[in-house]
Design an enzyme around this catalytic site. Sequence first.
Site, PDB file in Angstrom:
ATOM      1  N   ASP A 147       0.871  -1.304   0.100  1.00  0.00           N
ATOM      2  CA  ASP A 147       0.201  -0.144  -0.051  1.00  0.00           C
ATOM      3  C   ASP A 147       0.956   1.253  -0.072  1.00  0.00           C
ATOM      4  O   ASP A 147       1.707   1.472   1.065  1.00  0.00           O
ATOM      5  CB  ASP A 147      -0.900   0.075   1.276  1.00  0.00           C
ATOM      6  CG  ASP A 147      -1.815   1.262   1.267  1.00  0.00           C
ATOM      7  OD1 ASP A 147      -1.693   2.281   0.609  1.00  0.00           O
ATOM      8  OD2 ASP A 147      -3.099   1.125   1.890  1.00  0.00           O
TER       9      ASP A 147
ATOM     10  N   ASN B 269       2.395   2.572 -10.803  1.00  0.00           N
ATOM     11  CA  ASN B 269       1.084   2.734 -11.530  1.00  0.00           C
ATOM     12  C   ASN B 269      -0.333   2.861 -10.788  1.00  0.00           C
ATOM     13  O   ASN B 269      -1.329   3.583 -11.056  1.00  0.00           O
ATOM     14  CB  ASN B 269       0.960   1.057 -12.144  1.00  0.00           C
ATOM     15  CG  ASN B 269      -0.565   0.955 -12.653  1.00  0.00           C
ATOM     16  OD1 ASN B 269      -1.080   1.476 -13.734  1.00  0.00           O
ATOM     17  ND2 ASN B 269      -1.283   0.418 -11.830  1.00  0.00           N
TER      18      ASN B 269
ATOM     19  N   TYR C 208      -7.880  15.016  -8.858  1.00  0.00           N
ATOM     20  CA  TYR C 208      -7.396  14.171  -9.901  1.00  0.00           C
ATOM     21  C   TYR C 208      -6.203  14.876 -10.650  1.00  0.00           C
ATOM     22  O   TYR C 208      -4.990  14.639 -10.898  1.00  0.00           O
ATOM     23  CB  TYR C 208      -8.220  13.235 -10.535  1.00  0.00           C
ATOM     24  CG  TYR C 208      -7.767  11.983 -11.290  1.00  0.00           C
ATOM     25  CD1 TYR C 208      -6.884  11.143 -10.684  1.00  0.00           C
ATOM     26  CD2 TYR C 208      -7.658  12.019 -12.722  1.00  0.00           C
ATOM     27  CE1 TYR C 208      -6.350  10.082 -11.423  1.00  0.00           C
ATOM     28  CE2 TYR C 208      -7.096  11.211 -13.323  1.00  0.00           C
ATOM     29  CZ  TYR C 208      -6.581  10.116 -12.850  1.00  0.00           C
ATOM     30  OH  TYR C 208      -6.021   8.978 -13.725  1.00  0.00           O
TER      31      TYR C 208
ATOM     32  N   LYS D 177      -2.032  14.741 -10.896  1.00  0.00           N
ATOM     33  CA  LYS D 177      -1.085  14.138 -12.117  1.00  0.00           C
ATOM     34  C   LYS D 177      -0.310  15.340 -12.631  1.00  0.00           C
ATOM     35  O   LYS D 177       0.700  14.970 -13.057  1.00  0.00           O
ATOM     36  CB  LYS D 177      -2.340  13.683 -13.096  1.00  0.00           C
ATOM     37  CG  LYS D 177      -2.781  12.287 -12.719  1.00  0.00           C
ATOM     38  CD  LYS D 177      -2.044  11.223 -12.231  1.00  0.00           C
ATOM     39  CE  LYS D 177      -2.885   9.951 -12.307  1.00  0.00           C
ATOM     40  NZ  LYS D 177      -2.033   8.653 -11.698  1.00  0.00           N
TER      41      LYS D 177
ATOM     42  N   THR E 232     -11.508   0.880 -17.318  1.00  0.00           N
ATOM     43  CA  THR E 232     -11.159   0.270 -15.923  1.00  0.00           C
ATOM     44  C   THR E 232     -12.067   0.595 -15.189  1.00  0.00           C
ATOM     45  O   THR E 232     -12.995   1.653 -15.329  1.00  0.00           O
ATOM     46  CB  THR E 232      -9.592   0.759 -15.698  1.00  0.00           C
ATOM     47  OG1 THR E 232      -9.477   2.190 -15.138  1.00  0.00           O
ATOM     48  CG2 THR E 232      -8.761   0.336 -16.434  1.00  0.00           C
TER      49      THR E 232
HETATM   50  N1  LIG Z   1      -8.194   4.484 -16.865  1.00  0.00           N
HETATM   51  C1  LIG Z   1      -7.881   5.288 -17.457  1.00  0.00           C
HETATM   52  O1  LIG Z   1      -8.685   5.955 -18.260  1.00  0.00           O
HETATM   53  C2  LIG Z   1      -6.505   6.171 -16.947  1.00  0.00           C
HETATM   54  C3  LIG Z   1      -6.102   7.200 -17.588  1.00  0.00           C
HETATM   55  C4  LIG Z   1      -5.085   7.884 -17.365  1.00  0.00           C
HETATM   56  C5  LIG Z   1      -4.250   7.449 -16.230  1.00  0.00           C
HETATM   57  N2  LIG Z   1      -4.726   6.285 -15.386  1.00  0.00           N
HETATM   58  C6  LIG Z   1      -4.061   5.844 -14.324  1.00  0.00           C
HETATM   59  O2  LIG Z   1      -3.533   4.570 -14.699  1.00  0.00           O
HETATM   60  C7  LIG Z   1      -3.274   3.910 -13.088  1.00  0.00           C
HETATM   61  C8  LIG Z   1      -3.933   2.493 -13.196  1.00  0.00           C
HETATM   62  O3  LIG Z   1      -5.538   2.993 -13.348  1.00  0.00           O
HETATM   63  P1  LIG Z   1      -6.557   2.051 -13.669  1.00  0.00           P
HETATM   64  O4  LIG Z   1      -7.109   2.939 -14.682  1.00  0.00           O
HETATM   65  O5  LIG Z   1      -5.886   0.794 -14.116  1.00  0.00           O
HETATM   66  O6  LIG Z   1      -7.560   1.684 -12.586  1.00  0.00           O
HETATM   67  P2  LIG Z   1      -7.865   0.682 -11.557  1.00  0.00           P
HETATM   68  O7  LIG Z   1      -8.342  -0.335 -12.342  1.00  0.00           O
HETATM   69  O8  LIG Z   1      -8.883   1.371 -10.444  1.00  0.00           O
HETATM   70  O9  LIG Z   1      -6.620   0.440 -10.883  1.00  0.00           O
HETATM   71  C9  LIG Z   1      -5.929   1.304  -9.872  1.00  0.00           C
HETATM   72  C10 LIG Z   1      -4.978   0.232  -9.134  1.00  0.00           C
HETATM   73  O10 LIG Z   1      -4.469   1.117  -8.082  1.00  0.00           O
HETATM   74  C11 LIG Z   1      -4.414   0.332  -6.663  1.00  0.00           C
HETATM   75  N3  LIG Z   1      -4.608   1.311  -5.684  1.00  0.00           N
HETATM   76  C12 LIG Z   1      -5.209   2.409  -5.412  1.00  0.00           C
HETATM   77  N4  LIG Z   1      -4.610   2.924  -4.352  1.00  0.00           N
HETATM   78  C13 LIG Z   1      -3.651   2.180  -3.967  1.00  0.00           C
HETATM   79  C14 LIG Z   1      -2.828   2.278  -2.622  1.00  0.00           C
HETATM   80  N5  LIG Z   1      -2.778   3.141  -1.732  1.00  0.00           N
HETATM   81  N6  LIG Z   1      -1.593   1.456  -2.683  1.00  0.00           N
HETATM   82  C15 LIG Z   1      -1.416   0.408  -3.629  1.00  0.00           C
HETATM   83  N7  LIG Z   1      -2.173   0.508  -4.779  1.00  0.00           N
HETATM   84  C16 LIG Z   1      -3.374   1.148  -4.966  1.00  0.00           C
HETATM   85  C17 LIG Z   1      -5.673  -0.327  -6.829  1.00  0.00           C
HETATM   86  O11 LIG Z   1      -5.868  -1.390  -5.758  1.00  0.00           O
HETATM   87  P3  LIG Z   1      -7.287  -1.822  -5.131  1.00  0.00           P
HETATM   88  O12 LIG Z   1      -7.869  -2.899  -6.306  1.00  0.00           O
HETATM   89  O13 LIG Z   1      -7.030  -2.322  -3.944  1.00  0.00           O
HETATM   90  O14 LIG Z   1      -7.907  -0.561  -5.150  1.00  0.00           O
HETATM   91  C18 LIG Z   1      -5.595  -0.745  -8.344  1.00  0.00           C
HETATM   92  O15 LIG Z   1      -4.819  -2.036  -8.299  1.00  0.00           O
HETATM   93  C19 LIG Z   1      -3.506   5.097 -12.476  1.00  0.00           C
HETATM   94  O16 LIG Z   1      -2.259   5.903 -11.808  1.00  0.00           O
HETATM   95  C20 LIG Z   1      -4.529   6.026 -12.977  1.00  0.00           C
HETATM   96  O17 LIG Z   1      -4.601   7.397 -12.506  1.00  0.00           O
HETATM   97  C21 LIG Z   1      -5.785   5.772 -15.838  1.00  0.00           C
END
Ligand SMILES: NC(=O)c1ccc[n+]([C@@H]2O[C@H](COP(=O)([O-])OP(=O)(O)OC[C@H]3O[C@@H](n4cnc5c(N)ncnc54)[C@H](OP(=O)(O)O)[C@@H]3O)[C@@H](O)[C@H]2O)c1
Length: 247
Positions: free
Chosen positions: A58, A85, A161, A165, A196
Amino acid sequence: MTTALVTGANKGIGYETARLLGERGFTVLVCARDEAAGGAAAQRLRDGGAAAVFVQLDVTDPESVARATKRVEDEYGSLDVLVNNAGIAKGEWIASASTVASMREVYETNVVGIVALTNALLPLLRRAPAARIVNVSSEVGSVATQLRREGPLWRMTGLAYPASKAALNMVTVMYAKELWDTPIKVNAANPGYCATDLNGNSGYRTPEQGALVSVHLATLGEDGPTGVLWGDLSMSHGDTEDGVLPW
Ligand SMILES: NC(=O)c1ccc[n+]([C@@H]2O[C@H](COP(=O)([O-])OP(=O)(O)OC[C@H]3O[C@@H](n4cnc5c(N)ncnc54)[C@H](OP(=O)(O)O)[C@@H]3O)[C@@H](O)[C@H]2O)c1
């Protein structure tokens, strides 16, 4: 053995990043805050043939960061790739409604947690021949993209958010400058809008497409860039190619 640590690797873009790095021959440290979810993800990756090991992490918990760092040091001695990530997207929809609580919560994970983990792991990254650090950021943290009146982000005025970033982009630049004359490269990734849990699966790209951006930056050659925001250009330029985004 080349090792890659991916935070938030139990699902979404992080899971796909771990999977793709595993396919490319890395021993992948599949980090997740939840033991059951992380253990199951690592098992799925092993079933697919990857050398995947679950590590509880975490990023907001200093004891968890210290434990994970010690484990990487004891079991591997060095680290080739760090993919920061893990991230959360929370907060109110307009800037003037933002609460201190949501600002703190989002910054704690998306900014402070990344600095804490990077600093803890940097000695191990320095021991690798040419480490790569990838900070998973977003086009929503690009000031220039937010200010495009004709662009898709103009109507976005929620604060926590995007501001987190934008801060992560500056964090990336500062590490890149500190490490400029070393073999280590530090870049920010823009996965693009991927389906996601973070966005209720509303994105138009796949998690794999987003993960390929992180993998590209994690496997840059010696002639690759450092200190850039790289990835999907659809919101910043309307392009379908990947490339360098404006800050
Ligand atoms: N999806 C998009 O369109 C998008 C666009 C631009 C950037 N991003 C970035 O991509 C990255 C991955 O996001 P995603 O879209 O794949 O979202 P996601 O499916 O919600 O995954 C987020 C991951 O981060 C973990 N997490 C959250 N808080 C944490 C903590 N305190 N310690 C360790 N792990 C933690 C979550 O764990 P839990 O399962 O335990 O919650 C999950 O594994 C993020 O940084 C996000 O901002 C996403």
